[in-house]
Design a protein around this motif. Sequence first.
Motif, PDB file in Angstrom:
ATOM      1  N   UNK A 100      29.836 -13.380  -7.710  1.00 29.65           N
ATOM      2  CA  UNK A 100      30.681 -13.514  -6.521  1.00 29.65           C
ATOM      3  C   UNK A 100      30.754 -12.171  -5.822  1.00 29.65           C
ATOM      4  N   UNK A 101      31.079 -12.200  -4.544  1.00 31.77           N
ATOM      5  CA  UNK A 101      31.245 -10.979  -3.773  1.00 31.77           C
ATOM      6  C   UNK A 101      32.734 -10.776  -3.520  1.00 31.77           C
ATOM      7  N   UNK A 102      33.227  -9.611  -3.877  1.00 37.50           N
ATOM      8  CA  UNK A 102      34.638  -9.283  -3.678  1.00 37.50           C
ATOM      9  C   UNK A 102      34.705  -8.070  -2.767  1.00 37.50           C
ATOM     10  N   UNK A 103      35.419  -8.227  -1.656  1.00 39.49           N
ATOM     11  CA  UNK A 103      35.613  -7.098  -0.748  1.00 39.49           C
ATOM     12  C   UNK A 103      37.026  -6.581  -0.938  1.00 39.49           C
ATOM     13  N   UNK A 104      37.131  -5.338  -1.383  1.00 37.31           N
ATOM     14  CA  UNK A 104      38.410  -4.660  -1.541  1.00 37.31           C
ATOM     15  C   UNK A 104      38.678  -3.949  -0.222  1.00 37.31           C
ATOM     16  N   UNK A 105      39.523  -4.531   0.616  1.00 38.48           N
ATOM     17  CA  UNK A 105      39.685  -4.074   1.996  1.00 38.48           C
ATOM     18  C   UNK A 105      40.198  -2.642   2.110  1.00 38.48           C
ATOM     19  N   UNK A 106      41.282  -2.297   1.421  1.00 37.21           N
ATOM     20  CA  UNK A 106      41.842  -0.938   1.530  1.00 37.21           C
ATOM     21  C   UNK A 106      40.855   0.107   1.033  1.00 37.21           C
ATOM     22  N   UNK A 107      40.114  -0.222  -0.008  1.00 35.97           N
ATOM     23  CA  UNK A 107      39.136   0.705  -0.587  1.00 35.97           C
ATOM     24  C   UNK A 107      37.809   0.679   0.151  1.00 35.97           C
ATOM     25  N   UNK A 108      37.639  -0.317   1.026  1.00 39.20           N
ATOM     26  CA  UNK A 108      36.409  -0.520   1.791  1.00 39.20           C
ATOM     27  C   UNK A 108      35.177  -0.586   0.869  1.00 39.20           C
ATOM     28  N   UNK A 109      35.320  -1.373  -0.215  1.00 37.72           N
ATOM     29  CA  UNK A 109      34.224  -1.545  -1.164  1.00 37.72           C
ATOM     30  C   UNK A 109      33.898  -3.029  -1.312  1.00 37.72           C
ATOM     31  N   UNK A 110      32.617  -3.333  -1.199  1.00 34.41           N
ATOM     32  CA  UNK A 110      32.125  -4.687  -1.423  1.00 34.41           C
ATOM     33  C   UNK A 110      31.406  -4.683  -2.769  1.00 34.41           C
ATOM     34  N   UNK A 111      31.872  -5.511  -3.683  1.00 38.31           N
ATOM     35  CA  UNK A 111      31.360  -5.520  -5.048  1.00 38.31           C
ATOM     36  C   UNK A 111      30.780  -6.894  -5.369  1.00 38.31           C
ATOM     37  N   UNK A 112      29.602  -6.912  -5.963  1.00 36.33           N
ATOM     38  CA  UNK A 112      29.043  -8.144  -6.520  1.00 36.33           C
ATOM     39  C   UNK A 112      29.428  -8.135  -7.991  1.00 36.33           C
ATOM     40  N   UNK A 113      30.123  -9.172  -8.421  1.00 33.55           N
ATOM     41  CA  UNK A 113      30.668  -9.176  -9.778  1.00 33.55           C
ATOM     42  C   UNK A 113      30.539 -10.550 -10.416  1.00 33.55           C
ATOM     43  N   UNK A 114      30.852 -10.597 -11.685  1.00 36.80           N
ATOM     44  CA  UNK A 114      30.840 -11.816 -12.469  1.00 36.80           C
ATOM     45  C   UNK A 114      32.179 -12.531 -12.296  1.00 36.80           C
ATOM     46  N   UNK A 115      32.151 -13.828 -12.034  1.00 37.89           N
ATOM     47  CA  UNK A 115      33.394 -14.578 -11.834  1.00 37.89           C
ATOM     48  C   UNK A 115      34.180 -14.801 -13.120  1.00 37.89           C
ATOM     49  N   UNK A 116      33.693 -14.300 -14.236  1.00 43.09           N
ATOM     50  CA  UNK A 116      34.384 -14.449 -15.509  1.00 43.09           C
ATOM     51  C   UNK A 116      35.392 -13.327 -15.760  1.00 43.09           C
ATOM     52  N   UNK A 117      35.365 -12.296 -14.922  1.00 41.64           N
ATOM     53  CA  UNK A 117      36.261 -11.147 -15.071  1.00 41.64           C
ATOM     54  C   UNK A 117      37.442 -11.248 -14.118  1.00 41.64           C
ATOM     55  N   UNK A 118      38.576 -10.677 -14.516  1.00 40.66           N
ATOM     56  CA  UNK A 118      39.730 -10.656 -13.618  1.00 40.66           C
ATOM     57  C   UNK A 118      39.477  -9.653 -12.499  1.00 40.66           C
TER      58      UNK A 118
END
Length: 98
Positions: free
Chosen positions: A17-35
């Motif tokens: 999954x792709x998670x965009x951390x807006x305040x940190x301005x970081x787009x991360x591709x990660x595993x959906x099994x992690x919190x």
Amino acid sequence: GPSSVKKKAPTEAEKSVEIFFKKSNKKIHANNQLSLLEIAEAEGITMEFGCRAGSCGACETALLEGAVKYDDSVDYDISAGCCLACMARASDNIVIDA
């Protein structure tokens, strides 16, 4: 304490999954099994947290886009439009205010 918290194993298939951390301005591709908190910590993103069990609400953050899932019930009354990063997993691509 947090070290004694036992989490249930995720019930859905593993995917990226792709998670965009807006305040940190970081787009991360990660595993959906992690919190979301585990992903943030692995990427050097600082987020508030306390219990890591969905009870205290210290990790509550705005969920700006997308949806999350919880494998365990949470005791904290989550505000509308928010999620608990310590327990939430991304269902699909999301944007959070962190």
